[in-house]
Scaffold this motif. Structure first.
Motif, short mmCIF file in Angstrom:
data_model
loop_
_atom_site.label_atom_id
_atom_site.label_comp_id
_atom_site.label_asym_id
_atom_site.label_seq_id
_atom_site.Cartn_x
_atom_site.Cartn_y
_atom_site.Cartn_z
N GLN A 101 -3.52 6.65 -8.14
CA GLN A 101 -4.20 7.92 -7.87
C GLN A 101 -4.88 7.90 -6.51
OE1 GLN A 101 -6.40 8.07 -11.93
NE2 GLN A 101 -6.45 10.14 -11.14
N ALA A 102 -5.53 6.78 -6.20
CA ALA A 102 -6.24 6.65 -4.93
C ALA A 102 -5.28 6.77 -3.75
CB ALA A 102 -6.97 5.31 -4.87
N ARG A 103 -4.11 6.16 -3.87
CA ARG A 103 -3.12 6.21 -2.78
C ARG A 103 -2.52 7.60 -2.62
NH1 ARG A 103 -1.46 1.47 -5.38
NH2 ARG A 103 0.55 2.31 -5.99
N ARG A 104 -2.41 8.30 -3.72
CA ARG A 104 -1.76 9.62 -3.68
C ARG A 104 -2.70 10.75 -3.27
NH1 ARG A 104 1.99 9.82 -9.21
NH2 ARG A 104 3.71 8.51 -8.43
N PHE A 105 -3.96 10.66 -3.72
CA PHE A 105 -4.81 11.84 -3.65
C PHE A 105 -6.06 11.72 -2.80
CE2 PHE A 105 -2.79 12.04 -7.98
CZ PHE A 105 -1.89 13.06 -7.67
N SER A 106 -6.38 10.55 -2.28
CA SER A 106 -7.61 10.43 -1.48
C SER A 106 -7.60 11.41 -0.32
CB SER A 106 -7.76 8.99 -0.96
OG SER A 106 -8.05 8.11 -2.01
N GLY A 107 -8.67 12.21 -0.23
CA GLY A 107 -8.75 13.23 0.81
C GLY A 107 -8.93 12.65 2.20
N ASP A 108 -9.56 11.49 2.27
CA ASP A 108 -9.73 10.83 3.56
C ASP A 108 -8.45 10.08 3.92
OD1 ASP A 108 -11.84 9.90 5.67
OD2 ASP A 108 -10.78 8.08 5.06
#
Length: 271
Positions: free
Chosen positions: A218-225
């Motif tokens: 999820q972090a790799r796909r969706f992080s806004g930064d």
């Protein structure tokens, strides 16, 4: 299942009531297997999660591997800890175990969610949205811990240990991760206060490192930064993510050695 079992352990954690939240998958699932190796006969392993099917699969696998030889009582509690009813249901299940029969109470506060990491702090204008996140990630952890400690009060011969699965995010701000960082920081301080108030309770905040789990995906796909997202993608492609087994093994050693300062925040990479 060999990927979740650490076979290098020595010693045990006594005849224990061990409660693990978020136990149906990922890191919680791995901890359930690793802890089941370390519990003496007559112990109760209480697995808590929202998904009954996955919980039952974990239970069946543990019983197949260890249940007979260790006489381990594995119980499942389907509960949504974001809701008061879920916390109460978990407490009621814990209370079904007699305190006098146990040498060790071990609570692993693992359940957590990443939250919406696609947005930045100034977009969170709805208090209800923020409160929903904090309900699972902060309020439930405090209420469950308080309830369990009340249900199993201090007595001679009972060792009590509370573990908070923490993160580097408790100490370091990550852009677009305002909910997650806030929740982890709040939990760390919450458990530091508990350690000050209850010196007989062993309290540990353990940061397991960057784990190869669905949350990392999820972090790799969706992080806004974008810088953060690229960093996570690089870690994945370069094989720098940790397996749950590898990280869990260090936590098992911490629990077995039992020489950490109560209330401490310890990171995988510091050990």
């Amino acid at each position: 299942m060999e990927d979740v079992i650490s076979g290098e352990s020595c010693g045990d954690l006594g005849r224990a009531l061990c409660i693990i939240t978020g136990a149906s998958k990922g890191y919680g699932r791995t901890l359930a297997f690793q802890l089941s190796c370390l519990l003496k006969p007559g112990s109760v392993l209480l697995l808590v999660a929202r998904t009954a099917d996955q919980l039952n699969e974990v239970k069946e696998d543990i019983v197949t591997l260890y249940g007979g030889q260790n006489k381990l009582d594995v119980r499942c509690v389907q509960a949504d800890l974001e809701k008061t009813e879920g916390v109460e249901k978990t407490l009621q299940a814990a209370k079904e175990t007699s305190s006098s029969e146990m040498e060790h109470l071990l609570l692993i506060n693992n359940a957590a969610s990443l939250g919406d990491v696609s947005r930045f702090a100034q977009t969170f204008t709805d208090p209800a949205e923020v409160n929903r996140y904090l309900s699972l990630n902060v309020s439930a952890a405090l209420s469950l811990t308080a309830g369990v400690l009340q249900a199993f009060p201090r007595r001679l011969g009972l060792r009590r240990t509370v573990v908070n699965i923490s993160s580097l995010c408790a100490l370091k701000p990550f852009p677009s991760w305002v909910l997650y960082c806030t929740g982890k920081a709040a939990r760390d301080m919450m458990f530091r206060v508990l350690a000050e108030e209850e010196p007989d309770v062993r309290v540990l905040s353990y940061a397991p490192g960057p784990l190869d789990t669905d949350m990392q995906l999820q972090a790799r796909r969706f992080s806004g930064d974008l810088t953060l997202r690229r960093s996570f993608c690089s870690m994945c492609s370069e094989g720098q993510l940790l397996s749950c087994r590898e990280s869990g093994a260090k936590l098992m050693k911490l629990l077995l050695d039992d020489d950490f300062p109560s209330g401490a925040h310890l990171d995988f990479y510091e050990l």
